[in-house]
Design a protein around this motif. Structure first.
Motif, short mmCIF file in Angstrom:
data_model
loop_
_atom_site.label_atom_id
_atom_site.label_comp_id
_atom_site.label_asym_id
_atom_site.label_seq_id
_atom_site.Cartn_x
_atom_site.Cartn_y
_atom_site.Cartn_z
N SER A 124 0.82 -1.21 0.00
CA SER A 124 0.00 0.00 0.00
C SER A 124 0.86 1.26 0.00
CB SER A 124 -0.92 0.01 1.23
OG SER A 124 -0.14 0.16 2.41
N VAL A 125 0.22 2.38 -0.29
CA VAL A 125 0.92 3.67 -0.27
C VAL A 125 1.44 3.96 1.13
CG1 VAL A 125 0.63 6.16 -0.54
CG2 VAL A 125 -0.40 4.61 -2.19
N VAL A 126 0.64 3.65 2.16
CA VAL A 126 1.07 3.88 3.54
C VAL A 126 2.28 3.03 3.88
CG1 VAL A 126 0.41 3.66 5.97
CG2 VAL A 126 -1.25 4.53 4.30
N ALA A 127 2.29 1.78 3.41
CA ALA A 127 3.42 0.89 3.70
C ALA A 127 4.71 1.40 3.07
CB ALA A 127 3.10 -0.53 3.20
N ILE A 128 4.64 1.83 1.80
CA ILE A 128 5.85 2.31 1.14
C ILE A 128 6.32 3.63 1.74
CG2 ILE A 128 4.70 3.54 -0.74
CD1 ILE A 128 7.96 1.51 -0.93
N LEU A 129 5.37 4.48 2.17
CA LEU A 129 5.75 5.73 2.82
C LEU A 129 6.47 5.47 4.13
CD1 LEU A 129 5.71 8.80 3.17
CD2 LEU A 129 3.42 8.59 4.15
N LEU A 130 5.93 4.58 4.95
CA LEU A 130 6.57 4.25 6.24
C LEU A 130 7.94 3.61 6.02
CD1 LEU A 130 3.53 2.91 8.31
CD2 LEU A 130 4.72 5.10 8.57
N MET A 131 8.04 2.75 5.00
CA MET A 131 9.32 2.13 4.71
C MET A 131 10.36 3.18 4.31
SD MET A 131 10.30 -0.79 1.87
CE MET A 131 8.92 -1.84 2.32
N SER A 132 9.95 4.14 3.49
CA SER A 132 10.88 5.19 3.04
C SER A 132 11.30 6.09 4.19
CB SER A 132 10.23 6.02 1.94
OG SER A 132 10.00 5.25 0.79
#
Length: 233
Positions: free
Chosen positions: A38-46
């Motif tokens: 998800s967009v939230v997952a990739i944002l948190l990962m970044s």
């Protein structure tokens, strides 16, 4: 780039390098989208991991159901080169507080490290926290934004390599290396070329026996030793 070490100068100096972040960040976001993150997952990962090559590995390992312990170990090995970079740059901030150094080290990347090495050639080997904070923060925010945009665009772009996005960081580092060669007057030009050639050959040989990131770390260590041997006393 000039000898100014202000926050504003840091913002200006880092701008040319963020194009590499945009290209690779978009590619990572697209890959993450196709891997059903998800967009939230990739944002948190970044924001938390903040390591391009490691994030690509994490996405692929999550897709294959790898255990968390293997993902953590892989991420550590991939980013172990940052230990050498942090040790190199820390000596320029000995007079600054421990918290300042933690902040600088936490957001240091390959690109802002290389940028700092180029800056040293213009400032009589001095750096200031305000300058590096500016460079680090801009790079950090641009990377996070690029990965999110890439994730949102993932349904529209199936193959990011067709746009050459995978070459963005390589091209950026070629530019940074060129700047280092033409601005660093502390070492003879032929010596610098000799060290570059040695590291390239070492990397080529080591890649036959070790994974890419381990080979990179070993080639860096060998290059440092070789540089000390061939540098004029």
């Amino acid at each position: 780039m000039d000898a100014n070490l202000s926050f504003r100068s840091g913002l200006k100096d880092v701008l040319p390098t963020v194009f590499g972040y945009i290209g690779v960040g978009l590619a990572l976001g697209i890959v993450a989208n196709t891997s059903h993150l998800s967009v939230v997952a990739i944002l948190l990962m970044s924001l938390i991991v903040y390591a391009g090559s490691a994030q690509f590995i994490i996405v692929s390992m999550l897709l294959t159901g790898s255990p968390i312990s293997a993902i953590v170990l892989s991420t550590f090995l991939i980013n172990s080169r940052m230990i050498l970079m942090s040790l190199t740059i820390a000596r320029y901030f000995k007079q600054d507080s421990f918290l300042q150094n933690i902040g600088l080290g936490s957001l240091l990347t390959d690109e802002t490290f290389a940028l700092s090495m180029n800056k040293l050639n213009l400032t009589h080997h001095r750096l200031r926290p305000t300058w590096l904070h500016a460079a680090n923060i801009v790079a950090y925010l641009v990377w996070a934004a690029a990965t999110v945009v890439g994730c949102l665009l993932g349904n529209l772009i199936q193959d990011p390599n067709q746009f050459g996005l995978d070459f963005a960081v390589v091209g950026m580092f070629i530019g940074l290396l060129y700047l280092q060669l033409i601005t660093d007057r502390s070492k003879p030009f032929t010596t610098q070329l000799l060290v570059i050639g040695f590291v390239a050959v070492a990397m080529y040989v080591l890649m036959r026996f070790f994974p890419g990131n381990i080979a990179l770390l070993l080639a860096t260590l060998l290059g440092c030793g070789f540089g000390m041997v061939v540098s004029p006393k």
